[in-house]
Design an enzyme around this catalytic site. Sequence first.
Site, PDB file in Angstrom:
ATOM      1  N   HIS A   1       0.834  -1.202   0.000  1.00 33.47           N
ATOM      2  CA  HIS A   1       0.000   0.000   0.000  1.00 33.47           C
ATOM      3  C   HIS A   1       0.871   1.255   0.000  1.00 33.47           C
ATOM      4  CE1 HIS A   1      -4.200  -1.526   0.930  1.00 33.47           C
ATOM      5  NE2 HIS A   1      -3.473  -2.631   1.014  1.00 33.47           N
TER       6      HIS A   1
ATOM      7  N   GLU B   1       3.059  -0.420   4.064  1.00 30.12           N
ATOM      8  CA  GLU B   1       2.831   0.965   3.626  1.00 30.12           C
ATOM      9  C   GLU B   1       4.193   1.510   3.210  1.00 30.12           C
ATOM     10  OE1 GLU B   1      -0.116   2.412   3.499  1.00 30.12           O
ATOM     11  OE2 GLU B   1      -1.384   1.108   4.736  1.00 30.12           O
TER      12      GLU B   1
END
Length: 447
Positions: A216, A308
């Site tokens: 992500h 992330e």
Amino acid sequence: MSGLLSVFFHLLLLFKLVAPVTFRHHRYDDLVRTLYKVHNECPYITRVYSIGRSVKGRHLYVLEFSDYPGIHEPLEPEVKYVGNMHGNEVLGRELLLQLAEFLCEEFRNGNQRIVRLVEGTRVHIMPSMNPDGYEVAAAQGADISGYLVGRNNANGVDLNRNFPDLNTYVYYNEKHGGPNHHLPLPDNWKSQVEPETEAVIHWIRSFNFVLSANLHGGAVVANYPYDKSLEHRVRGVRRTANTPTPDDKLFQKLAKVYSYAHGWMHQGWNCGDYFPDGITNGASWYSLSKGMQDFNYLHTNCFEITLELSCDKFPRQEELQREWLGNREALIQFLEQVHQGIKGMVLDENYNNLAEAVISVSGINHDVTSGDHGDYFRLLLPGTYTVTATAPGFDPETVTVTVGPGEPKLVNFHLKRSIPQATPTRRVPNPGHGRRVLPKKVQPRVS
């Protein structure tokens, strides 16, 4: 000196030829061409396949690396990377395309680390789970400030809030008793999910994945389960509270492996946030219901974390090379983490494979099952464990095993069929034989 200059200018020319192709954003058609380009360059160790289609009919392509593409080799673990689940979070998509090119090139060059990885692991790379959302975000471009444009799929659904909620069931079972793994799906689950989500669910049920990461953007941290907090909503606000899995220490280690191999994630201070060691429990950060990483852990054998990877969801093209260099080692090291703990075969007394046998580890309330070929994989930290294999109609077998920091320990199980209990016949008691003789206890056999 002239020879060194010649080599330098040759490398510079080579870089100029490669860089425009490699370090750039890939629209859907470019993505497909890149996957098949890698396959054509490494046809004997790759396979391109589709797990389904998006709302707009775009294929959800996967590129597989293996010394026997398309075939599961018993005792060889399966691992996956999924990128671009949120269409506007694009760095993972580009990193996975770059990883595919890197694995192919390094294998061809005889890099022994990569050769060992490909020959001992079946790697599945899905650069984009949300190709429709990506096209919307890419049409806007990296310089426009629409932060959420392209995040959802073509039906406007956030795919990382679209998986069946199994956390509610496991939290109940932890208190009141019930399954701790492979929780069943609700009967109407297909009517509640998007085409992309359904395709992924069928995919992860079709392969016995052991390890996974979901890529992500929007922060720089390695996030591990559970994502959904055990705490309930209070006045419309979902509380954040650390909600560990039974494998919390293992998940922390997996997250730290990525964080410390990354160029800067481990420093903790990124994007205005601070995460010690560059990792966080998902629910401790913010509670997320119906996410993909919790679903993997609760419905399959797969241990997934969420990475992330960038403050900017849609980084400029000129930033991609730096990001690749910052993530390259971490992407490889994480794949190598699938080779730890224990693995083995579960067989019956005639050496037939036993699928769906349950492998339990004493003290860790989360089981795994053997695959269709009878092989199982259980990720574990170094230590000594009591492990039991059970299957319907067979006597359980228990062993004690010590796991080291290196390669996984091979632990095979041979289960014997249970002897059915005969229906007791009524007898007249014999006063002269009042002492009852107990059957001899069968000791578990250690493999």
